[in-house]
Write a protein that holds these residues in place. Structure first.
Motif, short mmCIF file in Angstrom:
data_model
loop_
_atom_site.label_atom_id
_atom_site.label_comp_id
_atom_site.label_asym_id
_atom_site.label_seq_id
_atom_site.Cartn_x
_atom_site.Cartn_y
_atom_site.Cartn_z
N LEU A 345 0.83 -1.21 0.00
CA LEU A 345 0.00 0.00 0.00
C LEU A 345 0.86 1.26 0.00
O LEU A 345 0.50 2.27 -0.61
CB LEU A 345 -0.93 -0.01 1.21
N PHE A 346 2.00 1.20 0.69
CA PHE A 346 2.93 2.34 0.67
C PHE A 346 3.52 2.54 -0.72
O PHE A 346 3.67 3.67 -1.19
CB PHE A 346 4.06 2.11 1.68
N ILE A 347 3.86 1.43 -1.38
CA ILE A 347 4.42 1.54 -2.73
C ILE A 347 3.38 2.12 -3.67
O ILE A 347 3.70 2.97 -4.52
CB ILE A 347 4.88 0.16 -3.22
N ALA A 348 2.11 1.69 -3.52
CA ALA A 348 1.04 2.24 -4.35
C ALA A 348 0.86 3.73 -4.08
O ALA A 348 0.62 4.52 -5.00
CB ALA A 348 -0.27 1.50 -4.09
N SER A 349 1.01 4.13 -2.83
CA SER A 349 0.89 5.54 -2.48
C SER A 349 1.99 6.36 -3.12
O SER A 349 1.76 7.46 -3.64
CB SER A 349 0.93 5.69 -0.96
N LEU A 350 3.21 5.84 -3.12
CA LEU A 350 4.34 6.56 -3.73
C LEU A 350 4.19 6.68 -5.23
O LEU A 350 4.54 7.71 -5.83
CB LEU A 350 5.64 5.85 -3.39
N SER A 351 3.67 5.62 -5.86
CA SER A 351 3.56 5.61 -7.33
C SER A 351 2.25 6.24 -7.82
O SER A 351 2.03 6.29 -9.03
CB SER A 351 3.66 4.17 -7.85
N SER A 357 3.02 -3.19 -11.98
CA SER A 357 4.44 -3.26 -11.65
C SER A 357 4.71 -3.08 -10.16
O SER A 357 5.87 -3.17 -9.73
CB SER A 357 5.21 -2.18 -12.43
N VAL A 358 3.67 -2.84 -9.34
CA VAL A 358 3.89 -2.69 -7.90
C VAL A 358 4.45 -3.99 -7.33
O VAL A 358 3.91 -5.08 -7.56
CB VAL A 358 2.56 -2.34 -7.18
N GLY A 359 5.53 -3.89 -6.61
CA GLY A 359 6.18 -5.07 -6.05
C GLY A 359 7.17 -5.73 -6.98
O GLY A 359 7.86 -6.68 -6.58
N GLY A 360 7.25 -5.25 -8.21
CA GLY A 360 8.19 -5.83 -9.16
C GLY A 360 9.52 -5.12 -9.13
O GLY A 360 9.87 -4.42 -8.19
N GLY A 361 10.26 -5.27 -10.23
CA GLY A 361 11.56 -4.61 -10.32
C GLY A 361 12.52 -5.11 -9.25
O GLY A 361 12.68 -6.30 -9.02
N ASN A 362 13.14 -4.16 -8.55
CA ASN A 362 14.14 -4.51 -7.54
C ASN A 362 13.56 -4.53 -6.13
O ASN A 362 14.32 -4.51 -5.15
CB ASN A 362 15.31 -3.53 -7.61
N THR A 363 12.22 -4.58 -6.00
CA THR A 363 11.60 -4.55 -4.68
C THR A 363 12.09 -5.69 -3.80
O THR A 363 12.50 -5.48 -2.65
CB THR A 363 10.07 -4.61 -4.80
N LEU A 364 12.03 -6.91 -4.32
CA LEU A 364 12.44 -8.07 -3.53
C LEU A 364 13.90 -7.95 -3.12
O LEU A 364 14.25 -8.22 -1.95
CB LEU A 364 12.22 -9.35 -4.34
N MET A 365 14.74 -7.55 -4.05
CA MET A 365 16.17 -7.44 -3.75
C MET A 365 16.42 -6.43 -2.64
O MET A 365 17.19 -6.67 -1.71
CB MET A 365 16.94 -7.05 -5.01
N LEU A 366 15.75 -5.28 -2.71
CA LEU A 366 15.96 -4.23 -1.71
C LEU A 366 15.48 -4.67 -0.34
O LEU A 366 16.12 -4.37 0.68
CB LEU A 366 15.24 -2.95 -2.14
N VAL A 367 14.35 -5.36 -0.27
CA VAL A 367 13.78 -5.76 1.01
C VAL A 367 14.70 -6.77 1.70
O VAL A 367 15.01 -6.64 2.90
CB VAL A 367 12.37 -6.35 0.81
N ILE A 368 15.13 -7.79 0.97
CA ILE A 368 16.02 -8.78 1.57
C ILE A 368 17.37 -8.15 1.90
O ILE A 368 17.95 -8.42 2.96
CB ILE A 368 16.19 -9.98 0.62
N ALA A 369 17.85 -7.30 1.03
CA ALA A 369 19.14 -6.65 1.27
C ALA A 369 19.09 -5.80 2.53
O ALA A 369 20.06 -5.77 3.30
CB ALA A 369 19.53 -5.79 0.07
N ALA A 370 17.97 -5.12 2.76
CA ALA A 370 17.85 -4.26 3.95
C ALA A 370 17.99 -5.08 5.22
O ALA A 370 18.70 -4.69 6.16
CB ALA A 370 16.51 -3.53 3.93
N ALA A 371 17.31 -6.24 5.27
CA ALA A 371 17.38 -7.08 6.47
C ALA A 371 18.79 -7.59 6.70
O ALA A 371 19.29 -7.61 7.83
CB ALA A 371 16.40 -8.24 6.34
N VAL A 372 19.46 -8.00 5.62
CA VAL A 372 20.80 -8.58 5.76
C VAL A 372 21.83 -7.50 6.07
O VAL A 372 22.68 -7.66 6.95
CB VAL A 372 21.18 -9.35 4.49
N ILE A 373 21.76 -6.39 5.34
CA ILE A 373 22.71 -5.29 5.58
C ILE A 373 22.56 -4.76 7.00
O ILE A 373 23.54 -4.39 7.64
CB ILE A 373 22.49 -4.17 4.54
N GLY A 374 21.32 -4.75 7.52
CA GLY A 374 21.09 -4.26 8.88
C GLY A 374 21.66 -5.14 9.96
O GLY A 374 21.74 -4.72 11.12
#
Length: 440
Positions: A345-351, A357-374
């Motif tokens: 819903l936040f992504i839909a609000s931003l776009s 295309s909501v949830g596509g692209g690099n969304t999955l990569m960024l979400v997993i990367a955030a948890a691991v990088i953190g």
């Protein structure tokens, strides 16, 4: 009977004497209680804390140290390249763009604590956004009902992943990969011939990322509440540990920790409120922090949270301890789906609306990367909910800084990938060092 049998030997005399005459011994001294090493560290003051810090670093217990060092380096580098990097508008953009993906990353943190992976979170986010848009915009459902239905749809999809993983025995990688593909198709089917469904003006979903609290008192008030709540938590924990005769933080340490948190909170509140162009505290950040606080409480203060860590550390040991491993796994994947749909819903609000295309692209990569990088380990059983915040701030800060200096998207992807690889390498080296030091 022989004389030898009649006459007790020397050893017999000693036994009889020891049995009848009490031995002369010094009065027994009171038992000396064991001293917890942490008490000694705190008594030594700054020197003790520094010794403990260096010991942990040598033992591979890095915690969030690499993340904080990375954030400082990122801030310095990009501020030198562009003086507006730390401006109010830039900080607000980082906060807003971090919120939706960060909420999704919180769910991924719980999955990673199990030692598993969820590849479907982006597609679940798309289904959540599509469900809300179709029900609210196309079918005229009340917006709150459409939002709740969209989030519950994510819960159902996540629970389905957990069921196949826990009960049927299909690897989580395969189940969620199938979900990644299948729910993308469901998203397209829900949208039908609509390429996009615009967010209604003044709607709740639009306000998720576009509403700012213009009243400065809100930002400073929330900062004060956060500081007071943190101090109260430390004091309560110290009181409970003293009551149980366990080592507790001295009041000086509590004051120092509270002071550091107060500086961070009020500096952020000042940056968002005071400089020219400041729009105030973004609602998206408030909601993100609320999710973090609730999830952190669940992870650290509830039986469910402790069971998640136990299952991630050793599923067989957890099972023998009486933990329902299947229930924990299904619940965690349901939680990941819930937060995935909410983040959608936040992504839909931003776009500006729900699109295919909501949830596509690099969304999955960024979400997993955030948890691991953190700082959450890919190997399970180790991590914190706040990893989602720290990791997402790192990623969005890099993207914001590269955008401000006009760097191409391709370079952004390469740099983000390199940061992710570095985080995994640090995690692997840390685990190996801890095993060598006997702390794994």
């Amino acid at each position: 009977m022989s004389d030898l049998a009649k006459t007790p030997g020397p050893s017999t005399d000693k036994i009889e004497k020891s049995a009848t005459v009490p031995a002369q011994a010094e009065p027994s001294a009171a038992p000396i209680p064991a001293v917890d090493p942490r008490l000694l560290i705190r008594e030594e003051g700054f020197k003790g804390y520094w010794s403990e810090f260096t010991r942990k670093v040598r033992g591979g217990e890095l915690g969030s140290l690499p993340v904080f060092v990375g954030l400082i380096v990122i801030a310095i580098v990009f501020q030198l390249q562009n003086n507006n990097f730390l401006s109010a508008s830039s900080v607000a953009n980082i906060a807003v763009y971090s919120s939706g993906l960060g909420i999704m990353a919180v769910g991924i943190v719980f999955v990673l604590l199990l030692g598993e992976i969820d590849l479907s979170v982006g597609s679940v986010a798309g289904v959540g956004a599509a469900t809300w848009a179709v029900l609210n915009v196309n079918h005229g459902w009340p917006e709150w009902l459409a939002i709740v239905t969209a989030i519950l749809a994510g819960t159902a999809l996540g629970a389905l992943h957990g069921f196949f993983f826990a009960k049927i025995g299909v690897p989580a990688f395969v189940v969620t990969l199938a979900g990644f593909l299948g729910w993308s198709g469901l998203q397209d089917w829900l949208m039908g011939g609509e390429g996009s469904i615009n967010t209604p003006s003044g709607s709740v979903v639009e306000d998720l990322t576009n509403y700012f609290f213009a009243d400065k008192g809100v930002g400073y008030g929330l900062a004060a509440v956060a500081v007071l709540a943190y101090a109260a938590s430390l004091l309560r924990d110290s009181k409970r540990r003293k009551a149980a005769n366990l080592p507790a933080r001295p009041i000086t340490e509590i004051v120092l920790r509270t002071g550091v948190v107060a500086v961070l909170c009020f500096v952020v509140a000042y940056v968002l409120n005071e400089p020219a162009g400041a729009r105030g505290l973004p609602l998206a950040l408030v909601l993100f922090l609320a999710v973090l606080v609730i999830a952190d409480f669940v992870a650290r203060r509830t039986t469910f949270g402790r069971q998640v860590f136990a299952v991630g550390g050793s599923p067989e040991a957890a099972r023998r301890a009486g933990i329902s491993v299947d229930r924990i796994r299904i619940t965690v994947f349901a939680l990941s789906g819930t937060l995935g749909a909410f983040g959608g819903l936040f992504i839909a609000s931003l776009s500006g609306g729900a699109t295919k295309s909501v949830g596509g692209g690099n969304t999955l990569m960024l979400v997993i990367a955030a948890a691991v990088i953190g700082g959450t380990s890919l190997f399970g059983g180790r991590g914190k909910v706040w990893s989602a915040l720290l990791g997402m701030i790192v990623i969005q800060s890099i993207q914001q800084g590269l955008n401000m200096i006009g760097m191409a998207n391709a370079v952004q992807y390469m740099i983000t990938g390199a940061v992710l690889l570095a985080a995994v390498v640090i995690d692997s080296v840390s685990r190996r060092t801890q095993k060598t030091a006997g702390r794994a």
